[in-house]
Design a protein around this motif. Structure first.
Motif, short mmCIF file in Angstrom:
data_model
loop_
_atom_site.label_atom_id
_atom_site.label_comp_id
_atom_site.label_asym_id
_atom_site.label_seq_id
_atom_site.Cartn_x
_atom_site.Cartn_y
_atom_site.Cartn_z
N GLY E 155 43.75 40.96 -20.70
CA GLY E 155 42.76 41.55 -21.60
C GLY E 155 41.54 40.68 -21.83
N VAL E 156 40.55 41.23 -22.50
CA VAL E 156 39.24 40.59 -22.59
C VAL E 156 39.20 39.39 -23.53
CG1 VAL E 156 38.04 42.71 -22.01
CG2 VAL E 156 38.43 42.15 -24.40
N ALA E 157 40.22 39.20 -24.36
CA ALA E 157 40.21 38.01 -25.21
C ALA E 157 40.34 36.74 -24.37
CB ALA E 157 41.33 38.09 -26.25
N GLY E 158 40.83 36.88 -23.14
CA GLY E 158 40.90 35.72 -22.23
C GLY E 158 40.55 36.21 -20.84
N ILE E 159 39.27 36.45 -20.65
CA ILE E 159 38.83 37.25 -19.51
C ILE E 159 39.05 36.56 -18.17
CG2 ILE E 159 36.42 36.51 -19.41
CD1 ILE E 159 35.70 39.48 -19.16
N HIS E 160 39.24 35.23 -18.17
CA HIS E 160 39.50 34.53 -16.92
C HIS E 160 40.82 34.99 -16.29
CE1 HIS E 160 41.56 32.58 -20.13
NE2 HIS E 160 42.28 31.88 -19.30
N ARG E 161 41.74 35.49 -17.11
CA ARG E 161 42.99 36.02 -16.55
C ARG E 161 42.72 37.22 -15.66
NH1 ARG E 161 46.01 36.72 -22.27
NH2 ARG E 161 44.22 38.08 -22.41
N LEU E 162 41.65 37.97 -16.00
CA LEU E 162 41.23 39.07 -15.15
C LEU E 162 40.48 38.55 -13.93
CD1 LEU E 162 40.78 42.19 -14.85
CD2 LEU E 162 38.59 41.81 -15.95
N VAL E 163 39.54 37.64 -14.17
CA VAL E 163 38.66 37.15 -13.11
C VAL E 163 39.47 36.50 -12.00
CG1 VAL E 163 36.80 35.52 -12.61
CG2 VAL E 163 36.72 36.92 -14.70
N ASP E 164 40.51 35.77 -12.36
CA ASP E 164 41.34 35.13 -11.34
C ASP E 164 42.07 36.14 -10.44
OD1 ASP E 164 40.71 32.57 -12.16
OD2 ASP E 164 42.78 31.90 -11.87
N ASN E 165 42.19 37.36 -10.89
CA ASN E 165 42.85 38.38 -10.09
C ASN E 165 41.88 39.40 -9.51
OD1 ASN E 165 45.92 38.00 -10.41
ND2 ASN E 165 45.16 37.73 -12.49
N ILE E 166 40.58 39.10 -9.60
CA ILE E 166 39.60 40.11 -9.22
C ILE E 166 39.67 40.45 -7.73
CG2 ILE E 166 37.60 38.61 -8.75
CD1 ILE E 166 37.62 41.89 -10.80
N GLY E 167 40.12 39.50 -6.93
CA GLY E 167 40.24 39.76 -5.48
C GLY E 167 41.21 40.87 -5.18
N VAL E 168 42.42 40.75 -5.73
CA VAL E 168 43.43 41.78 -5.46
C VAL E 168 43.00 43.13 -6.03
CG1 VAL E 168 44.88 41.40 -7.50
CG2 VAL E 168 45.92 42.18 -5.37
N ILE E 169 42.28 43.08 -7.14
CA ILE E 169 41.83 44.34 -7.76
C ILE E 169 40.76 45.00 -6.89
CG2 ILE E 169 40.70 45.33 -9.78
CD1 ILE E 169 42.03 43.05 -11.43
#
Lengths: 248, 248, 248, 248, 248, 248, 248, 248
Positions: E155-169
C-alpha cells in the motif's frame, strides 16, 4: 358520507323515519378493540376488504398471542407475517388450529375459504436466495384468495430461463417480480408483457447492494413503464397488492 | 413461443403446411426502425399493448421531431412526455395535428380513439404544487383510454378535504395518490379504501425533502398495505400503471 | 450576569456592602464534581431546572454506579435512561431504593416529589412496536412531574382509532407523537389540533425505513406546521421537552 | 366528537330539542372552498387556532393571487410565506393593503390585531447569513401575536456574544435557535437555560454542510435535552411552533 | 441468429436440406435444468465461455449440495464462491473429490484441466487484511485457467514496497488492485503501467470507510484512466474479468 | 529499475562502460514541463503507452490553450476531453489544425496515425439520451487507434433491438455498455456474451436516479460476472480502458 | 534526491570518489521485509520519523504475532493499535515484555525511551463514553514521546466543566478534542484558544448520529477556523498528528 | 480565570488594592461591537491570536462593507474570504487601500506587517483545477504571516512530478495537500514525509465525486497516519491551521 347524505340522515332521524340505533350504526364509522398495547381494527374488513393483518416483527410473543386470541374469537381469518418459528411453537399450544408456513414466515388461521378468481398471479424471482420473500408474497396472496404460478431463479444472467416461461407469465393477470443485486429482472419482464408488475427489491447481495438499495433504485427508475415498487423484502405488500388487482 | 410450439412450426414448414413467409413473420419477433440515434420499437404495441411512448427529456428537438415524424407515418397514436413548450412550437410547424397539454408537459397525436372502460381512475394530490405531476398522470391515462376523476389539494393538514371526497375515491377502480413533503396522504387513503393505490412521491418541498426522498421513503414504508410506488415525479408511470389495471 | 450587574457587584464588594464569600458564591457560576471518568454537573438544576440525567448507554456498570452513588448522597432525584436490566440488578444491591421501569429502560430514585401541574401530556403511538420509546417518554415526563395520557397503537392504517381519542388529545397541553415506518401520524395529529406536537421517529420498520430515516424525514417535512422533531427513538428527549412546555 | 356525544346529538335531533341546521353545523366538521387548483381550509382556524397559511413556493402568481383574494373576502388575516418580490408587486395592484416583509419573504394582510401575551420569544442566530430564516421565524410569530427579542450573530466562534445576552434569553418563554454549518449553538444555549428550544438548521455553509445536513444532524443529536428541531431553513415552522407554546 | 440467417434456416428446412432435429437444436437457444429452487443454466458455457458458477451466500447447504450434485453428474468443472467451512465439511461427505480453498472461501471440482496462456495476471493488495478478497480473485482466476503473480501488502503508506515489484506488475497482461480504506493504490498503479487494471474496493477500514464506500468512490473517480471497478469485496468478479481479458 | 539493475548500472558507470549522460538518462525516470499552473507529464507515453490527455473541465481557456500549445510543439497527438464549443472556437484561431468532435466534446490533433488492430470495440447504449457519453467513448477509442461498432438505443424496454445486433456484439474484442436509469442493459449483455464488458452508468434519468447512482449501483451489483464499471458519464475512461484491452 | 544530486552522485561514483556500496546505500531508498502476508516497512522510521505501527483489526492473531516477532528482533519500539485482550494474552506468552493498555486497546514494546519535549498535548472529551477513543489518542502520543493532560467529560451540556479547565487547555501546544453526538465541543474550544485543534468524531450516540456522521460533519463544518479532523473513532490518528506537531 | 484567581481579584478589590475599573476590565472577558446584522468579535485577536476574519458568502455587499468599514477604523488587519469581484469593485470605492486576490477570492487590508518565521508551508495540488482552493490557502497563510512554497499539479497520475519536488516538501514545517477526484495525493505525501499534513478535499470531479465526497472520505480514511482533514474546498481553514502550526 358527504354533507348531503348527512343532512338527509339527520332529517330522517328527526322525522322518525330511521331508528336512532340505525343512524348510530351508520354514523359510528370507527370502532376497534383496545387491548392496551394494541387497538384491533374491527372495521378494517368493511373498510378495506380484509381483516387486520398482524406484522409480528417488533412485537413480543405475548402481544402476538393476545392479538391472535382476540381475533380468533371473532371468526376472522387470521394472517400474521414475519412470525418466527419460536412464536409459532408457543402459540400453537393455545390455538392448535394455527398453521405455520416456514419459508414464508407466516402463521395463518383459515375459518372461511375465500373464493378464488380464475385468473392467477405469477411470482418470479431472479435467484434462489430470493425465495423467502417470494414465498411471503405467494402465501399471502394464496391466503387472500388467489391462484399462484411460481417461476423461481429466472434472473438475467441466464435470460432463456425467463423466456422459456414467458407464456405462463403473459397469461397472468398481474405479475410479482422479486430480485436483489441490480434488480434488472423487473425491467426485462416489463419490456415483454402488458400486465401490471409489482416489483420487490430484496436485500440479497453485498457491498454496493447496500441492503437492497441498488435493486430498489433500479426498480424505481426502470425504463419499463408498467412497473411499480414496494419496500425492500416486502413480500407481504406485493402479495396484498397483487391480490387487490387480481380481485378487481 | 416455447419449444413445443417452435418444433410444431418447423414441422409445418417442412411439410409445406405453412408458407415460409408466414413462418418468417411468426418468428421475427423482434423488429424496429433504426434512425441512427434511435431504434423505434415497432412491436411494442403487440408485445406490451401500447406503442412506444417518447420520453423527450435529454433528447434534442431534432431527435424528437424525427421520431414523431416516423411514428406519424405509421398511423400510430403518439404520446411524448416531458415535452417543452419550445419543442411543441417547433414541431407543430411540421405536424399541425399535434396537441400540447402544457400543465402535463405532454404532446399527443390521436389517430384512432381508444375505447374507454366504464370504470375510472382517481388522481388525488396533497397540494396545489403537485399539479404538474398529477396532470402528467391524468393526461397519460386519458390518452391511453381511461376516465379520470381529479381530487386536487386534499392533503392531511386539512383532512376533511379528503374525507368529503371519499365516496368518489372509493368507487374508483384504481387510485393514484400524489404528494411531496412527507407523503402521508398515500397512507391515509390506503387506510380508507380497498382498491390498489399507486403512489407518486413529488420533489415538492425543501430541506429534508431532499428532492423527493422524504416522500419516496414514506410511501415505500407505508403502514397501509395496498400502496405501491413509482419514481419521484413520475406522473407518466403512474398513469400508465393505472391504465394497465383499469383495462384488465 | 451582565456587565452592569458585574460592575455593581464589584462596587458593593469594594464598599464592603457584600461579603467576599457572598460575592464569590454569586460569581462561581460553574462547579462540578470530578470523578475522573465523569464531571457531574452540580449546577445544572439551577441552570436548566433539572439535575443532570444519566445516559447509561456506552458507560460501564461501574461508571453508572459511581455516578448514581455520588448523586444519591446529594439528595437529588436521579433519572438514568437506557439502563439495562443487568445494570439495575447490580446497582440495586448497593442502592436498594432505586426503581426500574423495564419497558422504559429507566432507573430512578425519587427523594422529593415534584408538584405536578393540572395540565397533562398525551403520548400517542402509531403501533404496538413503538411502546418502548413511548414508555421512555412517558416515564421521563412522569418523573419530571407531569400527568400523562397514553394513546397507543392509533396509526393511520386505522385512523378511527385516533379519531375516537381526539378529545383527550385536544385537551392536552402538549402532545408527543411516536411513529416508525412512514411516520404519517404526526402530520395527521398536527392537522387536527392546535397544541405543540413533539414528534419522535422510531427505528421500527425495515428496508427503506433505514433505521428510522423514513419517519425522521417525514416528520421534518410534515405539512402540518405545529410539529417539531427529536432524534430517532429519543423518547427521553421528547418527554423532557414536553415537560419543559407543560411546566411553563 | 366521540360516540357518546354523537348518540346524544342524534337523540336530541330525534326529540326536536335541536334544530337540524344546528346539528348539521355541529356535524359538518369539514368544509372548504374549492378553487380547482386549491381547496381552502375554512375550518382550520376553528380546528388548529389559525387560518390556513399560504406556502407560495411552487405555486404560480395567479394561484397565490386567487387564494389571497378569496381569503381577503372572508375577513381573515392572511400570511403567505416564501413570497417573492415579483409576487408582491403583482398582487398589491389588486390588494393594496397587502404588506411585504422582504427579508422574511412574507406577505401579510392584518384585518384584526391578535392580542399579544406579556411573555416573549427570543430568536437567536449563529451568523449574519442566517438572517432571512430568522426573519421568517420572527415575522411569522409577530403576525401570529407575539413579542420577539432578536439576538443575531451570536455563534460559538465568539461565545461571549451569546453570554452577554444570556439574561434576555433566559427570560424568554421559548427560544428559537437558528444556525447553519455545525449548528453547535443550539447545544450551547440548551446547556445554559431551562426553556424549550426550537432549533432551525440552515443551509448556510458549503462542502460537508450538504445543504444543511450537518446542522440538522447536529441539532437532532444534541447532548442538550431541551432541543427539538424543524426542517432545514424552516423559519416559518419555528415561528409557528414558538407561537403555539408562547400562547399556551 | 439474425433475420437473414433465420430465413435461410427455414428455407433449408422447407427444402429438406436440414433435418428438423438439427434445426430444432439450432433454434433451441435456451435450455436449463429446473431443480425447483434453482434453474441451472446448462448453456452458459456455450454462451459465455464458462459453466455457471455458484454463489453460495444466501443459499442453504441443502440447496448448494443439490446444485453441485447435479453439475457434478454433467462432467462440468465446478466453482462455488462464498462457501463456508461448514458447507464444505457437509458436502465433501457426498462428493469426496471436492476441494476447499479456505482463505478464498471457494469450493471447486476440477474434471478437465483448462489450458493456461503464457501471460499472467498480477493480484496486488494494499494491506494484509485484504487477503481474503485477493485470494478469492486469485483462486477464481487460477481455476478458470490463468497464471497468477501475488504482490500483497504494498500500500501507499510505504510505496517502495510497490516500486520494488513494479517489474513483475508491468509485465502482466492485466492487473487486479485490491484496497480498502482510501483505495489510493489503484490510482498509483494506474499512473505507472499501461495495462488494464481491475480495481476491487474492500470493506477494510472503519468510520468514514462506511463499509467500503470510501475505497469504492475513490476508485471510481481515479485520476488514472486505465482503471475499472467491481463491487466492494468482489474478488470473484475481478478474477473472472481478468481471466476474460487474459484469455482474449 | 530494481536493486540488482541499479547496482549493475552503478558498476558500469564506475567501470566507464556507460557514459554518465547515458546513466543519467536511464535514471531520470521522472521528467515534466512546468507551466506554473500545470506540470505536463512528458514521460507518460513511455510509462503508460499514451501521451497525457487533457481534461478541460475546471480549466480556463487560457490554461487549456497553453497546455495544447506546448504539446503541439512536441509532435504529440493531442486529445482534450470535455471541451466546450467556446474553447474550440478560441483555440483553433491559434492552432488551425485542431479538430472538434461536438457530440463527444473532444478536441484532437493527430500528427501520427496510430495503427489499428483488426479486432474492434462495440459501443452500446440503452437510449438516445446516452449518445454524448457514447460518442466520448467511441471517439476516444478511435483517436487511440481502434475500430468501433456503434449500437445505439438498444435498451431493455425493447430487448429485440439488442438481440438483432447480438452477432456484431459477440464478435467484438471488448464491449462498452452505456445506460442510465436502472442500467439493466449491462447485466443483459453480460449474460449473453463471453467478452469483457466495461459498463458506464449515465446521469440520464430523474428522481431516484440521483444523478446516475441508480445505474452505478446496478452495474456494480450486476449478477453477470464479466462486467466492470467506470465513473458516471465517464465515456473517456471507458474508451481508454477498452483501447488498452483491444491493443493487448 | 533530485536530478542535480543524482548527477553528482553518479559523477562521484564514476570518478571513484564514492564506493559503489556507499552509492548503493544512498540509492536504495526502498527496502522492506516480506513475510508473505505482510511487507514490513523498515525504512518508515527514516522516512516519516516513526517505525511502522501495526493496525491489528482485520489481521489474525498469527499475523500480528509474526509481525511483532520480526520487529522485536530489530530493536524497534513497537506499537500495535486496536489489539484485543485475546491477542495480548496469546502474544505475551512469546514476547513477555509486551505491555497492554486495555482502555486504549494498544499493545506496546518500549526498547528505547523517546525524549519528551517540555510542551504538552491536551486530550479533551465531551462525555464519559468517549474514553476508549481518548485513551487511544493519549497512549499513542505518550508512546511516541509526549506529555499529556487529560480533561474528560467536559461537553457543552455543562460548559463550565470546560471553562474551569480552560487554563490548562490554553497552555497546551496542540489540543485533541473528542466528541460524539453533535460534536459541538470542537467548535467551542476552537473559539476560545489559539492553538491547533485535532478533532475526533466518535460513534457515540444513536439514531441520527448514524455511526458518527453527525459529529464528523459538524467538525468538518465548524465555524471555528483552527479545527482539522480525523476519521471517526480514530484516536490513533489524532495522537500521531498531535505528536508530529508537538515535536516540531 | 479560575476560582482561586477570581477570589484573589475580589479580595484585592475589597482591600482597595485594585481599582474597580481595572477589575472590571479584567472581568469583562467578552466584548463586541453590535452592528445589528453582525456582532464583531473585538476580543478574538486576544483570545485566538487573530482578528475576526470575514466569510463573505451569504452576506450582502452592504453587510460586508459595513463590517470592513468598522474594522478598518480599529486599525486591525482585515481578511475577507469568498469575496466576489463585484464586492471588491463596490468596496474599494470607499476603502481605496483594500487589495483583491482574484484567484484566492480574498480581499485584504494590511495595516501592520506580521513578522514571518523562517520555516515555511508547502501547498501542493493534484491538478490545475484545484488552484482556486490552493490560492485561498496560500494567500490566507501569507496574510497571517507565513512563507509559502507552491507545488501545483503534482497528482498521482504522474507521480514523478511529486517526487521531483519531494525535497522542498520534506523541508516544510507543515504541508497542505489539495486534491479532488480520489484524493490519493494526501496518502502518498503522508507516506513520504514526517511533517503534519492538512488535507483539503476539493469538489473537482464529476459523477461519483458527489461534490467532493470521494476525496473527503478518501482523506479521512487515509492509511497514512499524519493526515488531518478540513472541509471540502476549505482553503481558508487549511491556511489558517497551517499558520497556527507554523507559528508555534
Amino acid at each position: 358520507m358527504n354533507r348531503t347524505e348527512l343532512k338527509k340522515l339527520l332529517e330522517e332521524v328527526s322525522q322518525g323515519k330511521i331508528e336512532i340505533d340505525t343512524a348510530l350504526a351508520a354514523l359510528e364509522d370507527f370502532s376497534f378493540k383496545d387491548l392496551g398495547y394494541a387497538k384491533i381494527d374491527n372495521q378494517r374488513e368493511i373498510r378495506t376488504g380484509y381483516p387486520e393483518i398482524i406484522f409480528c416483527s417488533g412485537k413480543s410473543i405475548e402481544q402476538v398471542k393476545g392479538i391472535i386470541a382476540y381475533m380468533n374469537k371473532r371468526d376472522s381469518n387470521v394472517i400474521a407475517t414475519r412470525a418466527t418459528d419460536e412464536m409459532y411453537r408457543e402459540i400453537k399450544q393455545f390455538i392448535p388450529g394455527i398453521v405455520y408456513h416456514p419459508e414464508a414466515r407466516i402463521m395463518s388461521i383459515t375459518k372461511k375459504e375465500i373464493p378464488k378468481p380464475e385468473s392467477y398471479i405469477s411470482v418470479i424471482t431472479a435467484g434462489t436466495s430470493d425465495l423467502p420473500v417470494a414465498e411471503e408474497a405467494a402465501v399471502t396472496a394464496e391466503l387472500l384468495g388467489n391462484r399462484i404460478e411460481r417461476v423461481y431463479d429466472a434472473g438475467v444472467a441466464g435470460i432463456h430461463r425467463l423466456v422459456d416461461n414467458i407464456g405462463v407469465i403473459r397469461d397472468s393477470r398481474v405479475v410479482i417480480v422479486i430480485a436483489g443485486m441490480e434488480g434488472a429482472l423487473a425491467s426485462i419482464v416489463g419490456g415483454l408483457i402488458n400486465k401490471p408488475i409489482i416489483a420487490v427489491p430484496t436485500s440479497i447481495g453485498y457491498g454496493a447492494n447496500f441492503g437492497g438499495i441498488s435493486a430498489l433504485l433500479a426498480m424505481l427508475t426502470s425504463c419499463s413503464a408498467g412497473v411499480s415498487v414496494v419496500n425492500i423484502d416486502n413480500g407481504f405488500g406485493a402479495g396484498f397488492n397483487a391480490s387487490l388487482i387480481n380481485n378487481l
